[in-house]
Design an enzyme around this catalytic site. Structure first.
Site, PDB file in Angstrom:
ATOM      1  N   GLY A   1       1.016  -1.238   0.117  1.00  0.00           N
ATOM      2  CA  GLY A   1       0.014   0.134  -0.126  1.00  0.00           C
ATOM      3  C   GLY A   1       0.716   1.729   0.011  1.00  0.00           C
ATOM      4  O   GLY A   1       1.661   1.286  -0.280  1.00  0.00           O
ATOM      5  N   SER A   2       0.342   2.029   0.795  1.00  0.00           N
ATOM      6  CA  SER A   2       0.613   4.136   0.816  1.00  0.00           C
ATOM      7  C   SER A   2       2.871   4.208   1.307  1.00  0.00           C
ATOM      8  O   SER A   2       2.968   4.739   0.593  1.00  0.00           O
ATOM      9  CB  SER A   2       0.359   4.429   1.451  1.00  0.00           C
ATOM     10  OG  SER A   2      -1.116   4.741   0.853  1.00  0.00           O
ATOM     11  N   VAL A   3       2.787   2.834   2.052  1.00  0.00           N
ATOM     12  CA  VAL A   3       4.640   2.682   2.613  1.00  0.00           C
ATOM     13  C   VAL A   3       4.994   2.975   1.146  1.00  0.00           C
ATOM     14  O   VAL A   3       6.215   3.601   0.977  1.00  0.00           O
ATOM     15  CB  VAL A   3       4.578   2.518   3.071  1.00  0.00           C
ATOM     16  CG1 VAL A   3       4.108   2.249   4.818  1.00  0.00           C
ATOM     17  CG2 VAL A   3       4.484   0.699   3.318  1.00  0.00           C
TER      18      VAL A   3
ATOM     19  N   LYS B   1       5.296   4.268  -1.147  1.00  0.00           N
ATOM     20  CA  LYS B   1       5.506   6.257  -1.981  1.00  0.00           C
ATOM     21  C   LYS B   1       6.640   6.420  -1.388  1.00  0.00           C
ATOM     22  O   LYS B   1       7.048   7.527  -2.050  1.00  0.00           O
ATOM     23  CB  LYS B   1       3.636   6.608  -1.185  1.00  0.00           C
ATOM     24  CG  LYS B   1       2.616   6.340  -2.075  1.00  0.00           C
ATOM     25  CD  LYS B   1       1.645   6.941  -1.442  1.00  0.00           C
ATOM     26  CE  LYS B   1       0.248   6.548  -2.058  1.00  0.00           C
ATOM     27  NZ  LYS B   1      -0.767   7.104  -1.077  1.00  0.00           N
TER      28      LYS B   1
END
Lengths: 479, 482
Positions: free
Chosen positions: B218-220, B222
């Site tokens: 997921g967003s980690v 990014k």
């Protein structure tokens, strides 16, 4: 005939010294076994140690009295092996809770008792020559006993046992000796006939068909043992014994070639026809095939034995520190794997050297003795020992297919122990004759002439003298 | 006749020579292969008769061998079994050894080359070689804290690591199990115990979830995009990024939305700091499509993706997919599609950023000691590679601090300390309630003492955010108060 100068010295003190050394090895090993299993100095150790010491010293004393020129190396070598065998069987007993070492001790006592009796009563091996044909009959009876219903019994797939009620016995082990006596007697009497006749084919002199008789008999016996008793090892042993003896009697390589051809043929047919032979070969060639490994009667035993040897490596795990009990029949068929595991390649090599020494001393006795019967018998028996070691250790190390033979003097098993100590009795007697100071007169070797028996021995001993050198006889015939 | 007898002797000696040869082959040349054979239970039996070394945490044995009164001389005992099971693994007659028990087997069993002289001595003394003990880098209190933070019945992992040494201070996972039930000497019992363990949902007794399970980040992820963007030179701290509420994905009729509940909707152009603070999706998807798959993949690799490690327990390689069309790349950029990471990998990403761009090799072993306490080995910190420049690392550090101070990672804030953090939520299946809820971060931001990564698998959004950032805060606080 003998071109080896005999040593006139009896060397019994050398034997005594070596014997103490051998007992130190054997009893010492047994001590270490107990020590490493945290049961040092248990009653088994004392009973086994003291009995072994008592027995071999008894033999030593009997040799001093009755056969003082006997080879001084043979008894210590065998003592060391028997002692090491007892120690290892004791060690496996501790792991499995068995009592095999004490049974082995009992058989050792019995075997040494028979050896003492034989040396004491026989005194001269040449007497046995009179029993040439009786030996053949005895061999036949011994070999057939396990096949008789009631008394014979099958164990682990081989029908080579008889049940005596109180113990089981492998008559084939004794038949080894009686067959050797028969072959020695027959060949020493008839070697001229076998030698002289026959066509030449290039460098090979072929035997006549009628002289092939004994060879065919030996072949049939071996094949019979293979088929009816399903004992591949003994079959190889009998045939090897006979091949060696006929070669020594005739010095003809042609016999060896014929014999090898017969083995090749018999072996091939056996491989094709008999499932137990096929299984042995399969387990040897494809030991690491999972299917063969997991099959009942497959290669599990030999592979486990190899693991044992490998875990011993160069120096071994130390007595009592390995897991030889993981191998089936660790104390009998696979005792070499057990020894290799705990003593390592170095220890096992020392043991094999003992066999080399024993066989060499037997051959030395054959070279030294003056009668062709003794020569044939001593070489035949020594070669049997060598062949048996080869078949057993070669089988365990996967050099050749595994057969169910025992390791002489070390494996648990009374019949084997008795038979091998009997062989030692004969080798000691023959070496005594070989090392006795050469006398030009009647054979009395510095001893008082004996009545009855000895006079007949004299007659026997002098008889083959006229044909003592085959080469000379052949040369005379040449134009 | 004598010549024939001599020839016979030669034949006999030749046979013995063959025997010496074959004995040497088996006992010397083939011995290693035979000892390593799978069918050879002997090696295992031998090891079970040995005083195997202990595994220690904070000076106390968490695994030790005690004398046994059955057919083997020693029994392996796991103290605080569930707390450490994924790291210690187990040492079983039936299932062999796993994790630390397998990775450090040479040392624990006393078979390593360090014991050469001891083995020679043993030959003469007859005594047994004792195995070495292995002290782990774990901190028992942090480990216990981390373990307790994952609620029973949930699946998750927590890793706490020193960014400048790579030493792992805590590594906890649930569900866990009791290795003692697999270490018994009764093979039937052990087999049935294993069958029971394998029935437990989410538990695989053979693997350590923190190092071996591959999860959608997921967003980690990014953080990788940000690093790639800065390292490419095409972006810097002042870059203005487009932030549409929805980004149409090329070649498809779907579009990628920003997180509905966050603050992203407030602006249509953002800077990196804001995009990370609010974890906006569309700027990063756009960056990835602009830079291309190779740039992202290369940056991922610099953070340690694509490589398996031994720390010394096995770490599975994290994956960034290749050969993607732009729409898939856009999804991969926000840690969806086929991007798969281990919890440890996420900690490594943070650690590299925290350590001014240098990625240290994670490590679990502090010292290996012989039974006489002589130190046989104590692994030095090992640099794996430079993940990004120090300047760029510093930029990302600051943005991660902002994410905690003002953004959606504010649950991790510690008063008076600069905490850097990044949250992540990975959808497991379209439309399902279940997410992988992530947090990764470190503190203090200017001189990080510890990196924390937390993942709780398959939870709903609300529960997940309660279990990640606030717990990271507690763990970081605990480290700072030591």
């Amino acid at each position: 005939m003998s071109d080896i100068t005999t040593v006139p010295k009896p060397r019994r003190n050398v034997e005594l010294l070596l014997l103490i050394l051998a007992l130190a090895v054997g009893v010492g090993a047994n001590f270490l076994v107990g020590l490493d299993q945290d049961q040092a100095l248990d009653s088994d150790f004392f009973v086994q140690g003291s009995t072994l010491i008592f027995l071999v010293f008894a033999v030593h004393i009997v040799l001093r009295i009755r056969a003082k020129h006997a080879d001084p190396i043979i008894l210590p070598v065998v003592t060391a092996m028997n002692g090491l065998g007892l120690a290892m069987i004791h060690r496996i007993d501790i792991a499995t809770g068995d009592q095999a070492a004490n049974r082995q001790l009992l058989w050792t006592g019995m075997a040494i008792g028979v050896l003492i009796a034989l040396i004491w009563l026989l005194r001269d091996h040449r007497v046995l020559r009179r029993f040439t044909y009786i030996s053949l009959i005895v061999s036949a009876v011994l070999l057939m006993l396990p096949l008789l219903p009631g008394i014979g019994m099958e164990l682990n797939g081989a029908r080579i046992w008889i049940n005596l009620g109180f113990a089981t016995f492998q008559p084939g082990e004794i038949a080894k000796i009686t067959l050797a006596i028969f072959f020695a007697g027959y060949l020493s009497t008839n070697r001229d006939l076998i030698l002289l006749a026959g066509k030449k084919l290039g460098p090979l002199q072929l035997p006549r068909w009628k002289d092939m008789g004994p060879m065919v008999v030996a072949w049939l016996v071996s094949i019979g043992v293979l088929i009816f008793q399903r004992d591949l090892g003994s079959s190889i042993l009998f045939f090897g014994l006979f091949m060696a003896m006929i070669y020594i009697a005739t010095s003809r390589v042609s016999w060896i070639l014929i014999g090898l051809a017969m083995i090749a043929f018999g072996g091939f047919v056996a491989f094709k026809l008999f499932p137990h032979v096929t299984a042995r070969i399969d387990g040897w060639l494809n030991a690491f095939d999972p299917e063969v490994y997991n099959r009942i009667g497959g290669s599990h035993q030999i592979v486990q034995g190899l693991f044992g040897l490998a875990s011993g490596g160069l120096t071994g795990t130390g007595l009592g520190q390995g897991r030889p009990d993981l191998v089936t029949f660790a104390n009998s068929d696979m005792i070499i794997a057990a020894m290799g595991e705990e003593l390592g390649l170095i220890g096992l090599s020392a043991i094999v050297m003992l066999y080399v020494l024993l066989v060499s001393r037997g051959i030395r006795a054959a070279l030294g003795t003056r009668d062709s019967f003794g020569k044939l018998l001593a070489t035949g028996l020594s070669f049997t020992l060598a062949l048996q070691c080869f078949v057993v250790i070669g089988g365990v190390t996967r050099l050749i297919p595994l057969t169910g033979l025992t390791t002489p003097f070390m494996a648990a098993g009374g019949s084997s122990l008795l038979a091998n100590w009997l062989i030692i009795a004969l080798l000691l007697l023959i070496s005594d004759a070989a090392r006795r100071p050469a006398m030009t007169g009647p054979i009395s070797s510095g001893r008082q002439p004996q009545r009855g028996l000895t006079s007949r021995i004299k007659a026997l001993g002098s008889k083959p003298a006229k044909n003592q050198d085959p080469h000379r006889t052949v040369e005379v015939k040449k134009p | 006749m004598n010549q024939a007898i001599r020839n016979t002797w030669v034949v006999a000696i030749a046979m013995f020579a063959l025997l010496f040869g074959s004995l040497t082959v088996v006992q010397f040349f083939e011995a290693d292969d035979l000892n390593a054979n799978d069918w050879n239970s002997r090696t295992l039996y031998k090891n079970f008769d040995k005083n195997r070394g202990a595994i220690l945490v904070g000076g106390d044995p968490i695994v030790e061998s005690v004398p046994s009164d059955d057919e083997f001389e020693y029994q392996r005992v796991y103290n605080e079994p569930e707390l450490y099971a994924p790291i210690t693994g187990f040492y079983s007659l039936v299932y062999s050894a796993t994790q630390m028990e397998a990775a450090m087997n040479e040392e624990l069993s006393g078979n390593s080359n360090d014991f050469f002289y001891d083995r020679i001595l043993q030959l003469f003394s007859g005594s047994q070689v004792e195995g070495a003990s292995v002290e782990l880098t774990l901190d028992p209190e942090l480990q216990q804290m981390a373990f307790d933070m994952i609620p029973d019945g949930m699946k998750g992992s927590i890793v706490v690591m020193e960014p400048d040494t790579g030493n792992i201070l805590a590594m906890a996972s649930k569900p866990s199990f009791d290795p003692n039930v697999l270490a018994g000497h009764n093979t039937d019992e052990v087999t049935s115990n294993m069958a029971e363990l394998e029935e437990v949902a989410g538990l695989s007794p053979f693997t350590n979830p923190a190092t071996q399970s591959l999860l959608a980040p997921g967003s980690v992820f990014k953080l990788v995009d940000t690093a790639a963007a800065l390292e490419s030179g095409e972006y810097d701290a002042d870059s203005e990024l487009d932030n549409p509420a929805e980004l149409p994905l090329p070649g498809t009729n779907i579009s990628l939305p920003n997180f509905v509940n966050g603050g992203c909707a407030a602006r249509t152009t953002v800077d990196f700091s804001f995009a990370l603070e609010q974890s906006c999706n569309t700027p990063f998807a756009q960056i990835a499509m602009d830079l291309g798959e190779d740039a992202i993949a290369e940056q991922a690799q610099k953070f340690g993706f694509g490589e398996a490690y031994k720390i010394p327990i096995p770490v599975t390689a994290s994956q960034f997919p290749t050969g993607m069309s732009d729409d898939l790349l856009a999804q991969a950029a926000i840690g969806q599609y086929d991007v798969r990471v281990t919890p440890l990998q996420v900690a490594m990403m943070s650690a590299a950023i925290a350590n001014d761009g240098v990625l240290m090799k994670p490590n679990l072993v502090r010292t290996v000691r012989a039974p006489d306490l002589r130190v046989l080995d104590s692994p030095e910190p090992e640099e794996l590679q430079r993940s990004l420049s120090a300047e760029n690392a510093e930029l990302i550090q600051q943005w991660m601090v902002n994410a905690v101070d003002r953004g959606i990672a504010n649950g991790a804030a510690i008063p008076g300390v600069e905490v850097a953090g990044k949250t992540g939520t990975a959808e497991l299946m379209a439309g399902s309630e279940g997410n992988n809820s992530w947090f990764t971060g470190f503190a203090p931001a200017d001189d990080p003492e510890a990196v924390v990564s937390i993942v709780i698998e398959d939870v709903n959004l609300a529960t997940g955010s309660q279990l990640t950032s606030p717990n990271a805060q507690k763990l970081l606080e605990a480290v700072l108060n030591k």
